[in-house]
Design a protein around this motif. Structure first.
Motif, mmCIF file in Angstrom:
data_model
loop_
_atom_site.group_PDB
_atom_site.id
_atom_site.type_symbol
_atom_site.label_atom_id
_atom_site.label_comp_id
_atom_site.label_asym_id
_atom_site.label_seq_id
_atom_site.Cartn_x
_atom_site.Cartn_y
_atom_site.Cartn_z
ATOM 1 N N MET A 1 0.704 -1.313 -0.054
ATOM 2 C CA MET A 1 0.098 -0.018 0.093
ATOM 3 C C MET A 1 0.708 1.357 0.015
ATOM 4 O O MET A 1 1.919 1.250 0.525
ATOM 5 N N HIS B 1 -5.209 -4.669 4.111
ATOM 6 C CA HIS B 1 -5.129 -4.207 2.821
ATOM 7 C C HIS B 1 -4.074 -5.510 2.067
ATOM 8 O O HIS B 1 -4.549 -6.085 1.032
ATOM 9 N N GLU B 2 -3.156 -5.497 2.811
ATOM 10 C CA GLU B 2 -2.232 -6.413 2.077
ATOM 11 C C GLU B 2 -2.595 -7.981 2.035
ATOM 12 O O GLU B 2 -2.390 -8.607 1.133
ATOM 13 N N HIS C 1 -4.444 -8.714 -0.861
ATOM 14 C CA HIS C 1 -3.517 -9.355 -2.189
ATOM 15 C C HIS C 1 -3.120 -10.631 -1.795
ATOM 16 O O HIS C 1 -3.074 -11.406 -2.847
ATOM 17 N N HIS D 1 -6.233 -3.784 -6.562
ATOM 18 C CA HIS D 1 -7.011 -2.601 -5.874
ATOM 19 C C HIS D 1 -8.382 -2.465 -6.349
ATOM 20 O O HIS D 1 -8.750 -2.357 -7.483
ATOM 21 N N SER E 1 1.565 -3.495 -3.904
ATOM 22 C CA SER E 1 1.681 -2.598 -2.876
ATOM 23 C C SER E 1 0.496 -2.048 -2.300
ATOM 24 O O SER E 1 -0.236 -2.010 -2.836
HETATM 25 ZN ZN LIG Z 1 -2.158 -2.658 -2.470
#
Ligand SMILES: [Zn+2]
Length: 284
Positions: free
Chosen positions: A1, A186-187, A190, A196, A284
């Protein structure tokens, strides 16, 4: 992120939030614009309905204990599995379990047990994967054939003497720091195959400002995960089954010694993996 940029204003006028703004990571190259969803390749996913995560707590911010770090990662994993998918009582047919902390190498290692790690790094930008403005990255390794995720490692970019451009992380909502639970949640999106979202309020929106809290998957995030792992009655699943190898029809646990039937089979799997096998993607 990434840390919150001027880009924010730009992105929201380019791609206003809409129902179904979630996006899946695919086997084709990442889009330069983090709010654009790739329209090519095959979407990636774990083949088994569960996987294990391990916290590597060798590097920590001065204000965080290993136990607290472990707890925040466990909370983030739970946030992704403690809801029902729309239209039914069941949740997504996938779950991440945080097992005991383990000092583990980051990366995918062929023919060896692989560990999905979550760890802080006190040095950064030592290769193309570690963008200096990324508060964290997750490297997801998957097979090109079948688009199966086989490994996912999350690294947090910690400010330290050897990494002055790194980030300060906090867990109390401090306006001067990146919110660790927001970043980890958030990660882990992924890790499961989400890219995203175009929705600004979503956990999977590509950036977060200092002190910004987005710790709970929104309806959009949840819809994305339920699309990847539609609710179903899942078979028994050991989060950490040990060594996994590939063959023609998918995953098999390679507990059997390689010399036996598995060997030939294993060779096939290894060759396939090495030949076209697997690719790594940085998110990220
Ligand atoms: Zn991300």
């Amino acid at each position: 992120m990434r840390a919150a940029p001027l880009l924010l204003a730009l992105a929201s006028c380019l791609a206003p939030a809409a129902a179904g703004a979630w996006c899946r990571t695919t086997t084709c190259a990442a889009q330069p614009d983090p709010t654009m969803c790739p329209a090519c390749g095959s979407p990636i996913a774990w083949q088994r309905p569960c996987t294990a995560l391990r916290v590597d707590a060798r590097v920590l911010p001065p204000t965080l204990t290993a136990a607290a770090f472990h707890g925040h990662v466990a909370d983030a994993a739970r946030a992704w599995s403690s809801f029902a998918c729309a239209g039914g009582g069941r949740g997504p047919a996938f779950a991440m379990t945080v097992l005991d902390d383990l000092n583990a190498r980051v990366g995918y290692f062929e023919g060896a047990p692989n560990v999905n790690t979550v760890t802080f790094r006190d040095h950064w930008s030592d290769d193309a994967f570690h963008a200096p403005d990324a508060a964290a990255i997750t490297i997801v390794t998957f097979t090109s054939a079948g688009a199966f995720i086989v490994d996912a490692d999350t690294e947090l970019n910690l400010r330290a003497p050897a990494n002055p451009r790194g980030f300060v992380f906090a867990t109390d909502g401090s306006a001067a720091a990146a919110d660790l639970p927001t970043i980890v949640t958030h990660e882990l999106g992924h890790t499961q195959g989400l890219a995203h979202s175009a929705e600004r309020a979503a956990v999977m929106w590509y950036s977060a400002g200092r002190g910004e809290l987005r710790r709970t998957p929104t309806d959009d995030d949840r819809a994305g995960l339920c699309a990847i792992y539609p609710p179903r009655v899942t078979e028994a699943c050991a989060p950490d089954p040990g060594l996994l190898t590939y063959g023609g029809d998918g995953l098999s646990c390679a507990a059997a010694p390689r010399g036996g039937k598995g060997g030939g089979w294993g060779l096939l799997a290894l060759a396939a993996l090495a030949g076209v096998g697997r690719r790594r993607r940085r998110a990220s």
